[in-house]
Design a protein around this motif. Structure first.
Motif, PDB file in Angstrom:
ATOM      1  N   SER A  31      22.779 -19.140   9.677  1.00  0.00           N
ATOM      2  CA  SER A  31      23.837 -18.136   9.820  1.00  0.00           C
ATOM      3  C   SER A  31      23.670 -17.333  11.097  1.00  0.00           C
ATOM      4  O   SER A  31      24.646 -16.924  11.740  1.00  0.00           O
ATOM      5  CB  SER A  31      23.830 -17.188   8.611  1.00  0.00           C
ATOM      6  OG  SER A  31      24.046 -17.895   7.412  1.00  0.00           O
ATOM      7  N   ILE A  65      37.770 -11.569  13.100  1.00  0.00           N
ATOM      8  CA  ILE A  65      36.975 -10.663  12.250  1.00  0.00           C
ATOM      9  C   ILE A  65      36.037 -11.450  11.335  1.00  0.00           C
ATOM     10  O   ILE A  65      34.848 -11.132  11.205  1.00  0.00           O
ATOM     11  CB  ILE A  65      37.904  -9.757  11.429  1.00  0.00           C
ATOM     12  CG1 ILE A  65      38.696  -8.824  12.346  1.00  0.00           C
ATOM     13  CG2 ILE A  65      37.094  -8.936  10.425  1.00  0.00           C
ATOM     14  CD1 ILE A  65      39.732  -7.977  11.626  1.00  0.00           C
ATOM     15  N   LYS A  66      36.562 -12.521  10.715  1.00  0.00           N
ATOM     16  CA  LYS A  66      35.739 -13.299   9.776  1.00  0.00           C
ATOM     17  C   LYS A  66      34.579 -13.979  10.508  1.00  0.00           C
ATOM     18  O   LYS A  66      33.467 -14.069   9.976  1.00  0.00           O
ATOM     19  CB  LYS A  66      36.598 -14.338   9.067  1.00  0.00           C
ATOM     20  CG  LYS A  66      37.550 -13.736   8.044  1.00  0.00           C
ATOM     21  CD  LYS A  66      38.296 -14.837   7.304  1.00  0.00           C
ATOM     22  CE  LYS A  66      39.223 -14.243   6.251  1.00  0.00           C
ATOM     23  NZ  LYS A  66      39.964 -15.295   5.514  1.00  0.00           N
ATOM     24  N   ASP A  67      34.859 -14.483  11.713  1.00  0.00           N
ATOM     25  CA  ASP A  67      33.788 -15.130  12.477  1.00  0.00           C
ATOM     26  C   ASP A  67      32.674 -14.145  12.804  1.00  0.00           C
ATOM     27  O   ASP A  67      31.481 -14.452  12.667  1.00  0.00           O
ATOM     28  CB  ASP A  67      34.355 -15.704  13.778  1.00  0.00           C
ATOM     29  CG  ASP A  67      35.360 -16.817  13.525  1.00  0.00           C
ATOM     30  OD1 ASP A  67      35.194 -17.527  12.517  1.00  0.00           O
ATOM     31  OD2 ASP A  67      36.301 -16.952  14.321  1.00  0.00           O
ATOM     32  N   ALA A 118      32.029 -11.215  11.289  1.00  0.00           N
ATOM     33  CA  ALA A 118      31.413 -10.670  10.074  1.00  0.00           C
ATOM     34  C   ALA A 118      30.506 -11.682   9.376  1.00  0.00           C
ATOM     35  O   ALA A 118      29.668 -11.303   8.542  1.00  0.00           O
ATOM     36  CB  ALA A 118      32.492 -10.183   9.115  1.00  0.00           C
ATOM     37  N   ALA A 119      30.667 -12.968   9.700  1.00  0.00           N
ATOM     38  CA  ALA A 119      29.798 -13.985   9.094  1.00  0.00           C
ATOM     39  C   ALA A 119      28.386 -13.950   9.675  1.00  0.00           C
ATOM     40  O   ALA A 119      27.448 -14.527   9.101  1.00  0.00           O
ATOM     41  CB  ALA A 119      30.407 -15.373   9.296  1.00  0.00           C
ATOM     42  N   ARG A 150      28.247  -6.332  10.479  1.00  0.00           N
ATOM     43  CA  ARG A 150      28.922  -6.052   9.212  1.00  0.00           C
ATOM     44  C   ARG A 150      30.440  -6.129   9.385  1.00  0.00           C
ATOM     45  O   ARG A 150      30.963  -6.119  10.519  1.00  0.00           O
ATOM     46  CB  ARG A 150      28.498  -4.675   8.701  1.00  0.00           C
ATOM     47  CG  ARG A 150      27.039  -4.643   8.234  1.00  0.00           C
ATOM     48  CD  ARG A 150      26.598  -3.255   7.847  1.00  0.00           C
ATOM     49  NE  ARG A 150      26.539  -2.372   9.006  1.00  0.00           N
ATOM     50  CZ  ARG A 150      26.038  -1.147   8.954  1.00  0.00           C
ATOM     51  NH1 ARG A 150      25.581  -0.652   7.816  1.00  0.00           N
ATOM     52  NH2 ARG A 150      26.002  -0.394  10.048  1.00  0.00           N
ATOM     53  N   TYR A 151      31.116  -6.178   8.280  1.00  0.00           N
ATOM     54  CA  TYR A 151      32.565  -6.369   8.308  1.00  0.00           C
ATOM     55  C   TYR A 151      33.253  -5.222   9.051  1.00  0.00           C
ATOM     56  O   TYR A 151      34.165  -5.442   9.857  1.00  0.00           O
ATOM     57  CB  TYR A 151      33.109  -6.486   6.884  1.00  0.00           C
ATOM     58  CG  TYR A 151      34.579  -6.822   6.823  1.00  0.00           C
ATOM     59  CD1 TYR A 151      35.017  -8.126   7.034  1.00  0.00           C
ATOM     60  CD2 TYR A 151      35.533  -5.833   6.576  1.00  0.00           C
ATOM     61  CE1 TYR A 151      36.370  -8.444   6.987  1.00  0.00           C
ATOM     62  CE2 TYR A 151      36.886  -6.140   6.528  1.00  0.00           C
ATOM     63  CZ  TYR A 151      37.300  -7.441   6.732  1.00  0.00           C
ATOM     64  OH  TYR A 151      38.638  -7.753   6.704  1.00  0.00           O
ATOM     65  N   ALA A 170      32.829  -5.634  12.733  1.00  0.00           N
ATOM     66  CA  ALA A 170      33.675  -6.731  13.219  1.00  0.00           C
ATOM     67  C   ALA A 170      35.114  -6.259  13.412  1.00  0.00           C
ATOM     68  O   ALA A 170      35.775  -6.596  14.410  1.00  0.00           O
ATOM     69  CB  ALA A 170      33.613  -7.900  12.244  1.00  0.00           C
ATOM     70  N   LYS A 171      35.645  -5.471  12.476  1.00  0.00           N
ATOM     71  CA  LYS A 171      37.019  -4.974  12.593  1.00  0.00           C
ATOM     72  C   LYS A 171      37.175  -4.085  13.829  1.00  0.00           C
ATOM     73  O   LYS A 171      38.174  -4.185  14.561  1.00  0.00           O
ATOM     74  CB  LYS A 171      37.403  -4.189  11.338  1.00  0.00           C
ATOM     75  CG  LYS A 171      37.661  -5.047  10.131  1.00  0.00           C
ATOM     76  CD  LYS A 171      38.451  -4.296   9.070  1.00  0.00           C
ATOM     77  CE  LYS A 171      37.763  -3.027   8.646  1.00  0.00           C
ATOM     78  NZ  LYS A 171      38.539  -2.306   7.604  1.00  0.00           N
TER      79      LYS A 171
END
Length: 237
Positions: A132, A177-179, A181-182, A187-188, A191-192
């Motif tokens: 990860s 954002i998902k990329d 936050a992964a 953290r999410y 990322a935002k």
């Protein structure tokens, strides 16, 4: 005394003068007959004891001679054996069995279990974290794996070599954002904010531009920077 005894025999047993005299003759014979077996037994016992002591002396002498001969023979054989095989035996004693060391980046969850203190669950957790993350660039990052302790983390690199190996990057100007936050270090919410800032101010010119986002610190950037790269902003058609 003899008269009293004769009187006793005649008075109480009715012995005659002749019978009393015969009785006094028989008594010594009976005493001699009673003592002869005991004397013979004592004589035999004395002879046997003397022979036994003589046997012990001879046996001890023979035992000492055999023992000395055996010790001398063993010493000769041992010296001869060591003279021929010392090099081989010493070489074997010095030789230690070792495992082939492979790079930590190539170790899967099965191989990692060779390390004392790492079982199937922790090994799987380490591999998942490494993948990860995109690879480790410092050994100490292993401490970011949940549940691993410092002694175990240090022990890993007694069994595996370590080469800084980051093989997957996040591209600040294209990642969603998902990329972002992964990634274990982002953290999410972070990322935002990164994506929102990019949307408002345009593409990032350099990674350090992230520090313009006031909630992001230099420590945070130092941690995540090895996994970040820039891409050119897309050209409007």
């Amino acid at each position: 005394m003899k008269k009293r005894l004769r009187y006793f025999l005649q008075e109480y047993f009715g012995f005659t003068q002749r019978e009393s005299n015969g009785f006094f003759l028989v008594i010594p014979v009976l005493v001699v007959l009673a003592l002869v077996p005991k004397g013979f037994h004592w004589y035999q016992h004395r002879e046997a004891r003397a022979q036994y002591q003589e046997y012990l002396v001879k046996a001890d002498s023979m035992f000492q001679a055999v023992k000395e001969d055996s010790v001398a023979r063993y010493a000769r054989v041992n010296r001869s054996f060591l003279a021929k095989d010392t090099g081989r035996w010493e070489a074997y004693q010095r030789k230690q069995a070792t495992l082939n060391k492979m790079d930590f980046a190539a170790a899967d969850s099965v191989v990692l279990q060779v390390v004392p203190g790492i079982g199937p669950t922790l090994a799987a957790r380490i591999v998942k974290f490494r993948e990860s993350l995109g690879g480790l660039h410092r050994k100490e990052q292993l401490l970011d794996v949940y549940g691993i302790k410092v002694p175990v983390a240090k022990r890993v690199f007694e069994y595996f070599t370590f080469t800084p190996a980051v093989d997957r990057y996040l591209y600040l100007n294209t990642a969603g954002i998902k990329d972002l936050a992964a990634h274990p270090y982002i953290r999410y919410g972070e990322a935002k904010v990164i994506v929102a800032y990019r949307g408002q101010h345009g593409a990032y010119a350099r990674v350090e531009d992230l520090l313009r986002i006031k909630i992001l610190s230099e420590d945070w950037l130092d941690r995540v920077k090895p996994y970040l790269k820039l891409e050119e902003a897309p050209v409007d058609q």
